[in-house]
Design a protein around this motif. Structure first.
Motif, PDB file in Angstrom:
ATOM      1  N   VAL A   1      72.104  25.369  82.541  1.00 28.83           N
ATOM      2  CA  VAL A   1      73.484  24.932  82.706  1.00 28.83           C
ATOM      3  C   VAL A   1      73.978  25.186  84.133  1.00 28.83           C
ATOM      4  N   PRO A   2      74.409  24.114  84.815  1.00 28.22           N
ATOM      5  CA  PRO A   2      75.007  24.314  86.147  1.00 28.22           C
ATOM      6  C   PRO A   2      76.372  24.957  85.947  1.00 28.22           C
ATOM      7  N   THR A   3      76.569  26.132  86.520  1.00 28.93           N
ATOM      8  CA  THR A   3      77.678  26.980  86.084  1.00 28.93           C
ATOM      9  C   THR A   3      78.701  27.261  87.175  1.00 28.93           C
ATOM     10  N   GLY A   4      79.980  27.271  86.758  1.00 26.18           N
ATOM     11  CA  GLY A   4      81.066  27.623  87.662  1.00 26.18           C
ATOM     12  C   GLY A   4      81.897  28.719  87.017  1.00 26.18           C
ATOM     13  N   ASN A   5      82.720  28.286  86.044  1.00 24.61           N
ATOM     14  CA  ASN A   5      83.605  29.205  85.343  1.00 24.61           C
ATOM     15  C   ASN A   5      82.949  29.916  84.166  1.00 24.61           C
ATOM     16  N   PHE A   6      81.684  29.589  83.885  1.00 26.91           N
ATOM     17  CA  PHE A   6      80.901  30.191  82.813  1.00 26.91           C
ATOM     18  C   PHE A   6      81.313  29.708  81.418  1.00 26.91           C
ATOM     19  N   GLY A   7      82.090  28.617  81.349  1.00 32.05           N
ATOM     20  CA  GLY A   7      82.508  28.110  80.035  1.00 32.05           C
ATOM     21  C   GLY A   7      81.385  27.383  79.320  1.00 32.05           C
ATOM     22  N   ASN A   8      80.730  26.489  80.041  1.00 36.69           N
ATOM     23  CA  ASN A   8      79.707  25.646  79.440  1.00 36.69           C
ATOM     24  C   ASN A   8      78.524  26.482  78.940  1.00 36.69           C
ATOM     25  N   ILE A   9      78.069  27.418  79.751  1.00 36.04           N
ATOM     26  CA  ILE A   9      76.905  28.219  79.333  1.00 36.04           C
ATOM     27  C   ILE A   9      77.291  29.223  78.243  1.00 36.04           C
TER      28      ILE A   9
ATOM     29  N   SER B   1      73.659  17.889  81.896  1.00 37.79           N
ATOM     30  CA  SER B   1      73.961  16.988  83.003  1.00 37.79           C
ATOM     31  C   SER B   1      75.472  16.777  83.000  1.00 37.79           C
ATOM     32  N   THR B   2      76.133  17.425  83.971  1.00 40.71           N
ATOM     33  CA  THR B   2      77.579  17.582  83.831  1.00 40.71           C
ATOM     34  C   THR B   2      78.424  16.506  84.506  1.00 40.71           C
ATOM     35  N   ALA B   3      77.829  15.678  85.339  1.00 40.08           N
ATOM     36  CA  ALA B   3      78.635  14.602  85.933  1.00 40.08           C
ATOM     37  C   ALA B   3      77.762  13.379  86.165  1.00 40.08           C
ATOM     38  N   SER B   4      78.394  12.226  86.121  1.00 43.35           N
ATOM     39  CA  SER B   4      77.709  10.988  86.462  1.00 43.35           C
ATOM     40  C   SER B   4      77.455  10.986  87.966  1.00 43.35           C
TER      41      SER B   4
ATOM     42  N   THR C   1      74.906  15.871  91.877  1.00 42.18           N
ATOM     43  CA  THR C   1      74.624  17.112  92.613  1.00 42.18           C
ATOM     44  C   THR C   1      74.668  18.369  91.730  1.00 42.18           C
ATOM     45  N   HIS C   2      75.605  18.423  90.773  1.00 45.52           N
ATOM     46  CA  HIS C   2      75.714  19.599  89.909  1.00 45.52           C
ATOM     47  C   HIS C   2      74.479  19.712  89.022  1.00 45.52           C
ATOM     48  N   THR C   3      74.113  18.561  88.450  1.00 44.00           N
ATOM     49  CA  THR C   3      72.927  18.516  87.598  1.00 44.00           C
ATOM     50  C   THR C   3      71.678  18.868  88.413  1.00 44.00           C
TER      51      THR C   3
ATOM     52  N   GLY D   1      90.997  19.014  91.648  1.00 45.99           N
ATOM     53  CA  GLY D   1      90.323  17.714  91.532  1.00 45.99           C
ATOM     54  C   GLY D   1      89.991  17.297  90.117  1.00 45.99           C
ATOM     55  N   ASP D   2      88.840  17.755  89.625  1.00 52.03           N
ATOM     56  CA  ASP D   2      88.285  17.217  88.382  1.00 52.03           C
ATOM     57  C   ASP D   2      89.070  17.508  87.115  1.00 52.03           C
ATOM     58  N   THR D   3      89.496  18.757  86.946  1.00 51.41           N
ATOM     59  CA  THR D   3      90.139  19.119  85.699  1.00 51.41           C
ATOM     60  C   THR D   3      91.437  18.348  85.513  1.00 51.41           C
TER      61      THR D   3
ATOM     62  N   ALA E   1      82.752  13.072  83.649  1.00 46.82           N
ATOM     63  CA  ALA E   1      82.235  14.433  83.857  1.00 46.82           C
ATOM     64  C   ALA E   1      82.381  15.220  82.555  1.00 46.82           C
ATOM     65  N   PHE E   2      81.709  16.360  82.484  1.00 45.86           N
ATOM     66  CA  PHE E   2      81.607  17.036  81.184  1.00 45.86           C
ATOM     67  C   PHE E   2      82.929  17.601  80.670  1.00 45.86           C
ATOM     68  N   LYS E   3      83.928  17.770  81.547  1.00 49.67           N
ATOM     69  CA  LYS E   3      85.230  18.261  81.092  1.00 49.67           C
ATOM     70  C   LYS E   3      85.818  17.354  79.989  1.00 49.67           C
ATOM     71  N   ASP E   4      85.429  16.078  80.015  1.00 48.81           N
ATOM     72  CA  ASP E   4      85.920  15.155  78.979  1.00 48.81           C
ATOM     73  C   ASP E   4      85.493  15.574  77.575  1.00 48.81           C
TER      74      ASP E   4
ATOM     75  N   PRO F   1      81.143  20.653  94.170  1.00 47.72           N
ATOM     76  CA  PRO F   1      82.422  21.354  94.309  1.00 47.72           C
ATOM     77  C   PRO F   1      82.953  21.949  93.006  1.00 47.72           C
ATOM     78  N   SER F   2      82.591  21.373  91.865  1.00 51.07           N
ATOM     79  CA  SER F   2      83.115  21.918  90.603  1.00 51.07           C
ATOM     80  C   SER F   2      82.481  23.261  90.261  1.00 51.07           C
ATOM     81  N   MET F   3      81.506  23.682  91.056  1.00 54.46           N
ATOM     82  CA  MET F   3      80.898  24.996  90.853  1.00 54.46           C
ATOM     83  C   MET F   3      81.221  25.931  92.008  1.00 54.46           C
ATOM     84  N   ASP F   4      82.111  25.504  92.897  1.00 55.96           N
ATOM     85  CA  ASP F   4      82.515  26.363  94.004  1.00 55.96           C
ATOM     86  C   ASP F   4      83.588  27.324  93.494  1.00 55.96           C
TER      87      ASP F   4
HETATM   88  C1  LIG Z   1      83.428  22.203  85.599  1.00 57.01           C
HETATM   89  C2  LIG Z   1      82.089  21.699  85.994  1.00 57.01           C
HETATM   90  C3  LIG Z   1      80.960  22.541  86.030  1.00 57.01           C
HETATM   91  C4  LIG Z   1      81.028  24.027  85.714  1.00 57.01           C
HETATM   92  O1  LIG Z   1      81.257  24.277  84.351  1.00 57.01           O
HETATM   93  P1  LIG Z   1      81.795  25.709  83.901  1.00 57.01           P
HETATM   94  O2  LIG Z   1      82.090  25.568  82.454  1.00 57.01           O
HETATM   95  O3  LIG Z   1      83.039  25.949  84.719  1.00 57.01           O
HETATM   96  O4  LIG Z   1      80.726  26.687  84.182  1.00 57.01           O
HETATM   97  C5  LIG Z   1      79.727  21.997  86.368  1.00 57.01           C
HETATM   98  N1  LIG Z   1      79.615  20.693  86.699  1.00 57.01           N
HETATM   99  C6  LIG Z   1      80.672  19.859  86.685  1.00 57.01           C
HETATM  100  C7  LIG Z   1      80.479  18.439  87.090  1.00 57.01           C
HETATM  101  C8  LIG Z   1      81.945  20.324  86.335  1.00 57.01           C
HETATM  102  O5  LIG Z   1      82.993  19.471  86.349  1.00 57.01           O
END
Ligand SMILES: *Cc1c(COP(=O)(O)O)cnc(C)c1O
Length: 497
Positions: free
Chosen positions: A265-273, A424-427, A398-400, A145-147, A111-114, A320-323
């Motif tokens: 950008v699929p967004t949760g915490n707004f870091g990636n975007i 594309s943030t996760a496999s 699903t996130h992508t 979970g993911d982080t 996943a993109f956190k890597d 779930p990583s965007m919940d």
């Molecule tokens: C963390 C995560 C996101 C959200 O990224 P943010 O930087 O928090 O907006 C989207 N997709 C996946 C798979 C993630 O793990």
């Protein structure tokens, strides 16, 4: 090179060097560190288009981490972007239905956190040495979970560090739990707690502010640090792949010199975007920043109305990583559109923690025109996975798929034909069940690993190592504790009396 310093988004504090900001994570006043200005790329895009991922990473990161020597920064980059990734390209692009998917999931935990957590440990250790910190760094994290897994994989085996992860024993998926409790590395420690994620998070916060524990740790040669997504050491490495994506399209003749592209950008915490926004401000020709949300559409509403309101039902989705209802990194954008005014920003953040909402002024809202907010429902997300698979055999997670859906809506609304990169943030192998159910409901009855093998066949992609590993890996962490016992558990792991 001119020194770039970092200041707090919440009050006037003496600005700090990049290495200090990385070590601290958060400013003492609770604010986030922001660079005093966003530097401009000083190498041409044409030149960058002939560089490798690691070389591009150096050219981008050196502008932000100005107190790192060339040797230090290159050392961190070398150690991060190595065989842990299953491709030398690190972040390859795949074209499907006319859009370019930037695959950020080729690292250790798919996943993109890597992308950021594989370099953060090295940036942190280098920062500690530069600031004459002799203590070992102890990373303490609560995870849903993911982080947690990405941080474990990043810090495992890194000399001078230890990592302790607390997760809700009954609040993560079986695959996520298996990924964590099989984590190798003498310096890793994973503990389930009998409570929910909030209990774990609250417990961790208490430990961070426990002065007595801090003293005992210092006496034994340890100090805490945090790996969460507001650390500037996670944001800066994320800027790299937008520059890399643009320059690959340039090299491949898909973009002409100076031609603009959009990013979704699929967004949760707004870091990636936010990283994409920083890339634009560095001079990368990005037109629109398309912010995609799932049913937890706080950000969509914010861009539409100028009011950020977390007072709403929290929805559990297939992404779930965007919940998330509080997008922590948005604070850096709010600070900027408030004219870099810490007092104004602090007042809005106080309203957020007090009333759960704040409203920006129309002058501030006018500065958000680079952004387009959209959202996708669960049904739309699943339909997108199925459509793209059937049209081109490409399977996205699903996130992508939330991002791909929002991109379709954006195009329908604006007729914008610019070339577009979708993060594309996760496999799809990380969310196999949801992905396979989207393709055909018959898969609902299958077991997890049968689904994994079937996905491999459908997508014509080998099962990633990260998944293969958990089929057979032995469980090495089986500790479970109550939330009241967290401190004792930390002391036990660190062998403090
Ligand atoms: C963390 C995560 C996101 C959200 O990224 P943010 O930087 O928090 O907006 C989207 N997709 C996946 C798979 C993630 O793990």
């Amino acid at each position: 090179m001119e020194e770039l310093l970092y200041k707090s988004t919440r009050s006037f504090q003496a600005p700090v060097k990049a290495s200090e900001a990385i070590l601290k994570g958060l400013s003492e006043d609770g604010g986030l560190f922001v660079p005093e200005k966003i530097p401009t790329l000083d190498v041409s895009l044409e030149k960058l288009s002939r560089m490798s991922y690691k070389e591009v990473a150096y050219e981008v990161m050196k502008l932000f981490l100005t107190d790192f020597t060339e040797e230090e920064l290159k050392g961190c980059i070398e150690r991060a972007y190595d065989e842990k990734f299953d491709t030398e390209l690190i972040a390859p692009l795949t074209e499907a239905e006319g859009a370019y998917y930037l695959e950020l999931f080729h690292g250790a935990t798919i996943a993109f956190k890597d992308m950021a957590l594989s370099i953060l440990p090295h940036l942190m250790i280098t920062s500690a040495r530069k600031n004459n910190v002799k203590n070992d760094i102890v990373i303490l994290t609560a995870t849903s979970g993911d982080t947690g897994k990405a941080a474990l994989a990043g810090f495992a085996g890194v000399e001078g560090t230890k990592i302790i992860v607390f997760y809700p024993k009954h609040g993560v998926s079986p695959i996520q739990e298996k990924q964590m409790v099989t984590q190798k590395g003498e310096n890793t420690y994973v503990v389930g707690i009998t409570g929910n994620f909030d209990d774990a998070q609250t417990g961790v916060k208490q430990l961070f502010s426990d002065k007595e524990l801090e003293k005992e740790m210092a006496a034994a040669g340890f100090q805490f640090s945090s790996a969460n997504s507001i650390n500037i050491g996670r944001l800066v490495p994320q800027i790299v792949y937008y520059v890399y994506a643009y320059t690959r399209l340039l090299a491949g003749g898909k973009l002409g010199e100076g031609e603009q592209m959009n990013v979704v950008v699929p967004t949760g915490n707004f870091g990636n975007i936010l990283a994409a926004f920083y890339a634009k401000n560095m001079g990368l020709p990005i037109a629109k920043l398309i912010c995609a949300s799932n049913d937890n559409k706080v950000l969509y509403d914010f861009f539409a109305t100028g009011t950020y309101d977390k007072n709403r039902e929290f929805v559990l989705t297939s992404s779930p990583s965007m919940d998330i209802l509080i997008s922590s990194n948005l604070e850096r954008l709010i600070y900027r559109i408030a004219g870099n005014d810490a007092d104004k920003n602090a007042a809005l953040m106080a309203a957020l923690s007090g009333e759960g909402r704040y409203e920006i002024t129309s002058e501030m809202k006018a500065q958000l025109s680079d952004f387009f907010g959209g959202y996708a429902s669960e049904e739309e997300t699943a339909a997108t996975i199925k459509r793209i698979y059937e049209a081109c055999g490409y399977v996205i997670d699903t996130h992508t798929a939330v991002a791909a859906t929002v991109y379709e809506k954006y195009k329908a609304k604006t007729q914008d034909g610019l070339k577009t990169v979708i993060a594309s943030t996760a496999s799809p192998f990380k969310f196999t069940r949801s992905v396979m159910n989207a393709i055909d409901v018959k898969y609902d009855a299958w077991d997890d690993f049968a689904l994994v093998d079937e996905l491999s066949k459908l997508a014509n992609v080998d099962v990633p190592g990260a998944i293969e590993e958990i089929r057979t890996a032995p469980i090495v962490h089986d500790k479970v504790c109550d939330k009241e016992e967290m401190k004792a558990v930390v002391k036990e792991f660190l062998k403090l009396a």
